[in-house]
Design a protein around this motif. Structure first.
Motif, short mmCIF file in Angstrom:
data_model
loop_
_atom_site.label_atom_id
_atom_site.label_comp_id
_atom_site.label_asym_id
_atom_site.label_seq_id
_atom_site.Cartn_x
_atom_site.Cartn_y
_atom_site.Cartn_z
N VAL A 16 6.12 1.44 -4.73
CA VAL A 16 7.43 1.10 -4.17
C VAL A 16 8.03 2.25 -3.37
N ALA A 17 7.99 3.46 -3.91
CA ALA A 17 8.64 4.59 -3.25
C ALA A 17 8.09 4.81 -1.85
N GLY A 18 6.76 4.78 -1.70
CA GLY A 18 6.16 4.99 -0.38
C GLY A 18 6.55 3.91 0.60
N ALA A 19 6.60 2.67 0.12
CA ALA A 19 6.95 1.55 1.01
C ALA A 19 8.40 1.67 1.49
N ILE A 20 9.31 1.96 0.57
CA ILE A 20 10.73 2.03 0.95
C ILE A 20 11.02 3.28 1.76
N GLU A 21 10.46 4.40 1.35
CA GLU A 21 10.67 5.64 2.10
C GLU A 21 10.16 5.48 3.54
N GLY A 22 9.09 4.72 3.71
CA GLY A 22 8.54 4.50 5.04
C GLY A 22 9.34 3.54 5.89
N GLY A 23 10.24 2.77 5.27
CA GLY A 23 11.10 1.89 6.04
C GLY A 23 10.85 0.41 5.87
N ALA A 24 10.18 -0.01 4.78
CA ALA A 24 9.95 -1.43 4.55
C ALA A 24 11.27 -2.16 4.33
N ASP A 25 11.38 -3.35 4.90
CA ASP A 25 12.56 -4.20 4.70
C ASP A 25 12.40 -5.11 3.49
N ARG A 26 11.15 -5.43 3.16
CA ARG A 26 10.88 -6.34 2.05
C ARG A 26 9.51 -6.00 1.49
N LEU A 27 9.33 -6.24 0.20
CA LEU A 27 8.06 -6.02 -0.46
C LEU A 27 7.51 -7.33 -0.99
N THR A 28 6.18 -7.41 -1.07
CA THR A 28 5.56 -8.50 -1.82
C THR A 28 4.71 -7.87 -2.91
N LEU A 29 4.88 -8.35 -4.12
CA LEU A 29 4.12 -7.84 -5.26
C LEU A 29 3.00 -8.80 -5.58
N GLU A 30 1.79 -8.28 -5.57
CA GLU A 30 0.61 -9.10 -5.88
C GLU A 30 -0.40 -8.25 -6.61
N SER A 31 -1.19 -8.88 -7.45
CA SER A 31 -2.15 -8.16 -8.28
C SER A 31 -3.57 -8.46 -7.81
N PRO A 32 -4.24 -7.50 -7.14
CA PRO A 32 -5.61 -7.75 -6.66
C PRO A 32 -6.56 -7.96 -7.83
N ALA A 33 -7.39 -9.01 -7.73
CA ALA A 33 -8.36 -9.31 -8.79
C ALA A 33 -9.55 -10.03 -8.19
N ASP A 34 -10.71 -9.37 -8.17
CA ASP A 34 -11.94 -9.99 -7.68
C ASP A 34 -11.78 -10.59 -6.29
N GLY A 35 -11.12 -9.86 -5.42
CA GLY A 35 -11.00 -10.30 -4.04
C GLY A 35 -9.86 -11.25 -3.76
N ALA A 36 -9.11 -11.63 -4.80
CA ALA A 36 -7.97 -12.53 -4.62
C ALA A 36 -6.70 -11.84 -5.08
N ASP A 37 -5.60 -12.13 -4.41
CA ASP A 37 -4.30 -11.60 -4.83
C ASP A 37 -3.64 -12.62 -5.75
N LEU A 38 -3.44 -12.22 -7.01
CA LEU A 38 -2.92 -13.14 -8.02
C LEU A 38 -1.56 -12.69 -8.52
N SER A 39 -0.98 -13.51 -9.39
CA SER A 39 0.32 -13.19 -9.97
C SER A 39 0.22 -11.97 -10.88
N PRO A 40 1.17 -11.04 -10.76
CA PRO A 40 1.20 -9.91 -11.68
C PRO A 40 1.76 -10.33 -13.03
N ASP A 41 1.51 -9.52 -14.07
CA ASP A 41 2.12 -9.83 -15.35
C ASP A 41 3.61 -9.47 -15.32
N LEU A 42 4.33 -9.96 -16.28
CA LEU A 42 5.78 -9.80 -16.27
C LEU A 42 6.20 -8.34 -16.40
N ALA A 43 5.43 -7.55 -17.13
CA ALA A 43 5.78 -6.13 -17.29
C ALA A 43 5.68 -5.42 -15.94
N ALA A 44 4.61 -5.70 -15.19
CA ALA A 44 4.44 -5.09 -13.87
C ALA A 44 5.53 -5.57 -12.92
#
Length: 230
Positions: A16-44
């Motif tokens: 997060v810090a690198g994305a925001i410091e660089g000037g991102a307006d919005r983030l998308t959170l995704e969990s890479p798994a075996d070549g697919a971007d899946l839902s992250p767990d609730l803790a993450a």
């Protein structure tokens, strides 16, 4: 020209810090798994949302296909509700049917179960058999504000010309298109002139394009400067 939106994919709170410091307006959170971007767990998800002071959309996808089942659908609704309760601004989702057409029925049902939530159609869109029909299908879907696309299932290296042409001929497509897969700096001014207002960084925000590397503020900043100069 109005300000262009820069979205950056993050995999965990440490990005997060690198994305925001660089000037991102919005983030998308995704969990890479075996070549697919899946839902992250609730803790993450919770940890990432606590680190971010810009809007975050979270991937809503439980398997590496572009379809879902009735039982899984209920899990998606519940997971979406939990992400939103934690503070997510929106969601990232998308479905195709067995004929590789946009599954508008499932998309509408899921967004109806999560009313009023802005969402992004993820890269499944580029696997649709007929992209012209796919654009007709998604325009007007409730809550949809972005379609993450490379113009082709092989990314912008192959789909750039087609995606640019569609944006030039259709303001509705330009308003939703968010160039992503394989995006390079030289393509940005042309998309912006065609009416595109949002851009997505995935590997472009990480040293070597590696998912194992953390998002780097200097990489993001170079894209932020490019968009601001336009």
């Amino acid at each position: 020209m109005d300000s262009l939106l820069l979205e950056v994919a993050v995999h965990a709170a440490h990005d997060v810090a690198g994305a925001i410091e660089g000037g991102a307006d919005r983030l998308t959170l995704e969990s890479p798994a075996d070549g697919a971007d899946l839902s992250p767990d609730l803790a993450a998800a919770g940890a990432t949302l606590r680190e971010s002071d810009v809007p975050v959309r979270i991937m809503l996808r439980l398997n590496d296909s572009f379809t879902t089942t009735g039982g899984e659908f209920n899990r998606l609704v519940g997971l979406g509700e939990e992400y939103l309760a934690l503070g997510a601004e929106g969601l990232v989702l998308g479905f195709l049917d067995a004929d590789l057409e946009v599954d508008t029925e499932t998309c509408r049902a899921l967004t109806a179960a999560l009313p009023g939530v802005p969402w992004t159609f993820h890269g499944a869109f580029d696997s649709a058999l007929d992209t012209r029909r796919a654009w007709r299908d998604v325009v007007g879907l409730p809550g949809l504000t972005a379609v993450r696309t490379g113009g082709s299932s092989r990314g912008l290296a192959h789909g750039y010309d087609e995606l640019l042409a569609r944006c030039q001929e259709s303001p509705e497509v330009a308003a939703l298109a968010m160039p992503s897969a394989g995006l390079v700096a030289e393509q940005v001014p042309w998309f912006a002139r065609a009416g595109v207002t949002q851009f997505h960084l995935g590997p472009q925000a990480r040293p070597g394009g590696s998912a194992k590397a953390w998002v780097d503020a200097s990489y993001v900043r170079s894209w932020r400067s490019l968009l601001d100069d336009l």
